[in-house]
Design a protein around this motif. Structure first.
Motif, mmCIF file in Angstrom:
data_model
loop_
_atom_site.group_PDB
_atom_site.id
_atom_site.type_symbol
_atom_site.label_atom_id
_atom_site.label_comp_id
_atom_site.label_asym_id
_atom_site.label_seq_id
_atom_site.Cartn_x
_atom_site.Cartn_y
_atom_site.Cartn_z
ATOM 1 N N ASP A 57 0.719 -1.106 0.059
ATOM 2 C CA ASP A 57 -0.040 -0.107 -0.059
ATOM 3 C C ASP A 57 0.869 1.300 -0.059
ATOM 4 O OD1 ASP A 57 -2.299 -1.377 0.069
ATOM 5 O OD2 ASP A 57 -2.190 -1.632 2.341
ATOM 6 N N GLY A 58 2.173 1.154 0.209
ATOM 7 C CA GLY A 58 3.040 2.196 0.282
ATOM 8 C C GLY A 58 4.358 1.684 -0.204
ATOM 9 N N PHE A 59 5.603 2.743 -0.377
ATOM 10 C CA PHE A 59 6.660 2.663 -0.777
ATOM 11 C C PHE A 59 7.325 1.343 -0.064
ATOM 12 C CE2 PHE A 59 11.332 2.994 -0.965
ATOM 13 C CZ PHE A 59 11.381 3.201 -2.121
ATOM 14 N N GLN A 60 8.079 0.457 -0.771
ATOM 15 C CA GLN A 60 8.780 -0.505 -0.170
ATOM 16 C C GLN A 60 9.805 -0.926 -0.946
ATOM 17 O OE1 GLN A 60 6.557 -3.547 2.096
ATOM 18 N NE2 GLN A 60 7.854 -5.234 1.123
ATOM 19 N N ASN A 137 4.944 0.052 -4.578
ATOM 20 C CA ASN A 137 4.585 1.241 -4.269
ATOM 21 C C ASN A 137 2.949 1.198 -4.676
ATOM 22 O OD1 ASN A 137 4.448 3.710 -2.927
ATOM 23 N ND2 ASN A 137 5.878 4.748 -4.418
ATOM 24 N N GLN A 138 2.486 2.425 -4.283
ATOM 25 C CA GLN A 138 0.951 2.813 -4.474
ATOM 26 C C GLN A 138 0.805 4.263 -5.087
ATOM 27 O OE1 GLN A 138 -2.966 1.941 -2.360
ATOM 28 N NE2 GLN A 138 -1.843 3.643 -1.211
ATOM 29 N N SER A 145 -6.815 3.645 -6.969
ATOM 30 C CA SER A 145 -5.628 3.229 -6.589
ATOM 31 C C SER A 145 -4.605 2.116 -7.407
ATOM 32 C CB SER A 145 -5.717 2.564 -5.110
ATOM 33 O OG SER A 145 -4.378 2.031 -4.649
ATOM 34 N N ARG A 147 -1.373 -0.209 -7.483
ATOM 35 C CA ARG A 147 -0.050 -0.697 -6.366
ATOM 36 C C ARG A 147 0.771 -1.676 -7.481
ATOM 37 N NH1 ARG A 147 -4.838 -1.606 -3.946
ATOM 38 N NH2 ARG A 147 -4.812 -3.947 -4.222
ATOM 39 N N LYS A 748 10.609 0.586 4.484
ATOM 40 C CA LYS A 748 9.087 0.991 4.015
ATOM 41 C C LYS A 748 8.818 2.528 4.371
ATOM 42 C CE LYS A 748 8.028 -3.702 5.579
ATOM 43 N NZ LYS A 748 7.242 -4.704 6.344
#
Length: 748
Positions: A57-60, A137-138, A145, A147, A748
């Protein structure tokens, strides 16, 4: 993988290699032991679905590297290998090879154009190592959205076997007159395998809204394996005075690309759900220039006399094989809720699938023909250009070597299969204590294999199978369940098994003959399982199962052949005196628990299965068997089936120290590996005790270190005959312990 049926790249196998799926891309592995109508019907013992990680759901960002030392393979100066450049058939050899005296000039050029290396060379082996990355990332596109995850990696591994043993034996006479087996061949093996792999994986998920998601997965996997082997020893039954030598150089490239597009949808009132996907898989197996050079020598005083004897073994040979396969997999599943109350519900399930495979297999074989040239122990010198100068007007040579084309049209084929299926089911819970899953799956199979030899029959399957399933769950208490199931499944032969031709297996020196009349096996399954979920995270279960196989597929030696010839048969299909039924039954115990105390978290688990299986021996083989052993039974265990399997693990987590340790152990009982002819005892693979340890520690918020020891016990991998209390080694070797150290960075 994510519901897509992954093909095997080995033409003789159904099971794909699990090393095609890297741990960095795997979220979990779903293991199903009981068939349900929405699963493929080729469900014999279970189904493994590899579920890949979802996009974050977010930057990783994740980076990892690992190095490993194998106690038997790393840092060796005698690691066997060979040059792998330009291994495909030389351009001058394309087309039809002329026979001797048809066009000697061209035949001479062709014979000289191939690599002279047919004996392994020694080199240095390195550390095992692997490296990988992942980024995800999302992205918000308006109120929608998207991803994504992109992963890639590379690994290289080395394996060396020193002082392995290969034995072959004969039984001469009846068992009541003979006390030991006669050694036919007893060799000491040395082999080295170097493999490398690189892969890429991408996953995209796009939320059209909170009830509708599109996804796309792509996987590209490339593997290359180089294997070099030298075996040496006596063949006393054929020539007691000579020392036999076998050399093989093999190289294989396996490539697989997969693309999957799908969607999941849930209606606004959540009563209707639909998911579908379509997938395309392209697979390639390329085995260029497999080289096999057999010879022998004798010691005469202080002299060593070398020789090549075609009557005792295969003369020098080169072998090429290319397999191309395209697989498509289309599935749609629907679910509609009829009602859903506090303690009861009813759902209708339905769906359809279409699985297609298109395969082409191309094989080419060249044999060296030897006229008057004496082998002096130097393989490269023996295959020199000077020894391949053929007779001409200016060169009336009487001693020469040349290549002949030993390929046969029947060794090349085109094959296809279409498996279309539909299913319907009712998931019904009429009261809090009972739940039913009642369903029917229909599968239509069309399978065809045609060789390039028009004189051979077509290998073909054309079946329509109706496969019912009845699964019941009884909720005895809040923490206890009783599951009862009856299902019907099947097992289909693979393309090689129905291919109507004979081919020589260089690894075993056996002739493999396919059976175009082979049919699928029908299996009836009964399952009973009790589950108990206790307080303090304790779980245990007891299960009983029974499987009946009708016309099971068996790999057997041809009792009428004078050579080592194996083929596949359906039990009881042609032989009316043989029962068509085989059976397998057993018990399974499973337990795992978790303890938290004094800042420690301990998890312990075990799974044990005890099984018995039997299938009746066909009447012709039984006649040959009882000619040597009048009291031999008329049945044997099913091929490849262990009488027991034990898996255990213990995992200790220390949160304050940011450490975790896991110890795992597994073993399987001896299982039938090779069915022999007559009263010569069958070959059984002996139990292998596997013990592994892994330690990990979080060094900082982003950095983690790991240490692992695999195959701690380093047991001997052993296949044996047993005769009158004595073991005779069929194959034996050890693969070594592996110590590895890893480092990973995650942001993360």
């Amino acid at each position: 993988m994510n519901g897509v049926e992954i093909p095997a790249l080995d033409p003789n196998q159904n099971m794909p290699a699990l090393n095609a799926f890297q741990t960095a891309m795997v979220s979990n592995m779903q293991v199903s032991k009981t068939f349900a109508p929405y699963m493929p019907a080729s469900f014999t013992g279970g189904l493994i679905n590899i579920v890949t990680k979802e996009a974050p759901d977010g930057f990783q960002l994740s980076l990892s590297t690992k190095i490993g030392v194998n106690t038997r393979s790393s840092f060796r100066s005698d690691f066997l290998g060979f040059e792998t450049q330009d291994m495909h058939i030389p351009a001058v050899a394309s087309g039809t090879l002329p026979v001797l005296f048809e066009d000697n000039l061209r035949l001479e050029q062709i014979s000289q154009s191939f690599s002279k290396q047919m004996h392994p060379q020694q080199a240095n082996s390195l550390l095992n190592h692997s490296h990988s990355f992942s980024i995800g990332n999302q992205v918000l596109l308006g109120n929608k959205s998207l991803r994504f995850t992109v992963q890639g990696g590379y690994n290289q591994n080395f394996r060396h076997i020193e002082n392995g043993t290969t034995g072959r034996y004969n039984l001469t006479g009846s068992t009541d007159e003979v006390n030991s087996l006669i050694v036919n061949r007893l060799l000491k093996d040395q082999s080295s395998t170097a493999s490398r792999q690189y892969y890429g994986y991408a996953n995209i998920e796009f939320d059209l809204n909170d009830r509708h998601t599109l996804f796309f997965n792509a996987l590209s996997n490339h593997q290359a394996t180089q294997n070099a082997r030298i075996a040496q020893g006596a063949i006393p039954s054929d020539a007691p005075d000579i020392i036999y030598q076998a050399r093989s150089l093999e190289y294989a490239k396996k490539n697989m690309q997969m693309a999957q597009l799908g969607s999941g949808y849930t209606s606004k009132n959540e009563r209707f759900q639909l998911d579908w996907f379509t997938a395309l898989i392209s697979s390639l197996l390329d085995e260029p220039d497999g080289r096999y050079f057999n010879s022998d020598y004798t010691l005469n005083g202080g002299d060593t006399l070398y020789n090549l004897q075609g009557a005792l073994y295969t003369l020098p040979t080169r072998f090429y094989r290319t397999l191309n396969q395209t697989t498509t997999d289309h599935k749609i599943n629907m679910q509609y809720s009829l009602f859903n109350r506090d303690s009861s519900f009813a759902k209708l399930l339905g769906g359809a699938a279409l699985l297609t495979k298109r395969r082409t297999l191309y094989q080419k074989r060249f044999n060296y023909q030897i006229q008057g040239v004496q082998y002096q122990g130097d393989v490269q010198a023996f295959l020199s250009d000077e020894n391949m100068q053929l007779p001409s007007f200016t060169n009336p040579s009487q001693s020469y070597i040349y290549l002949s084309d030993a390929s046969e049209l029947r060794d090349n084929y085109k094959a296809h299969s279409n498996i279309a299926s539909v299913y319907g089911a009712l998931d019904y819970k009429p009261m809090p204590q009972v739940r039913f899953l009642l369903g029917l799956r229909a599968e239509k199979t069309l399978m065809s294999l045609i060789t390039r030899d028009a004189q051979l029959p077509e290998g073909k399957l054309d079946n329509l199978d109706l496969l019912p399933s009845v699964n019941t769950t009884i909720y005895l208490k809040n923490d206890q369940n009783l599951r009862v199931g009856y299902t019907k499944t099947l097992a289909r032969p693979n393309f090689r098994e129905i291919a109507p031709f004979a081919s020589f297996d260089f690894a075993t020196s056996w002739v493999q003959i396919g059976n175009p009349n082979l049919q699928r096996t029908l299996i009836q399954n009964l399952d009973l399982r009790y589950e108990n979920y206790q307080f303090n995270n304790l779980f245990f279960s007891v299960a009983a199962f029974y499987k009946q196989f009708k016309h099971s597929i068996e790999l057997v030696f041809n009792p009428l052949s004078s050579s080592d010839e194996i083929t596949w048969i359906n039990t009881g299909m042609i032989d009316q005196q043989q029962s068509p039924y085989g059976r397998l039954y057993g018990l399974e115990l499973e337990c795992n628990t978790r303890f938290k105390m004094a800042g420690k978290d301990l998890q312990v688990g075990a799974n044990f299965a005890y099984m018995r299986s039997s299938t009746q021996i066909d009447s012709l083989s039984l006649v040959v068997l009882r000619a040597q052993d009048a009291f031999a039974p008329n049945s044997r265990p099913m091929f490849g089936q262990s009488p027991y399997v034990l898996n255990t693990y213990a995992s200790l987590e220390l949160p304050k120290q940011n450490m975790k340790a896991t110890l795992s152990y597994n073993v399987a009982g001896e299982k039938l590996a090779v069915v022999m002819v007559g009263a010569l005892p069958d070959v059984y693979a002996q139990p292998i005790h596997r013990l592994d340890l892994k330690l990990s520690k979080q060094l900082s918020k982003y950095l983690q270190a790991s240490f692992a020891v695999q195959n701690i016990l380093d047991p001997e991998i052993l296949l044996t005959h047993q005769f009158k209390g004595q073991s005779y080694v069929f194959n034996a070797y050890k693969i070594g312990r592996v110590f590895s150290l890893g480092l990973s960075y995650t942001l993360k």
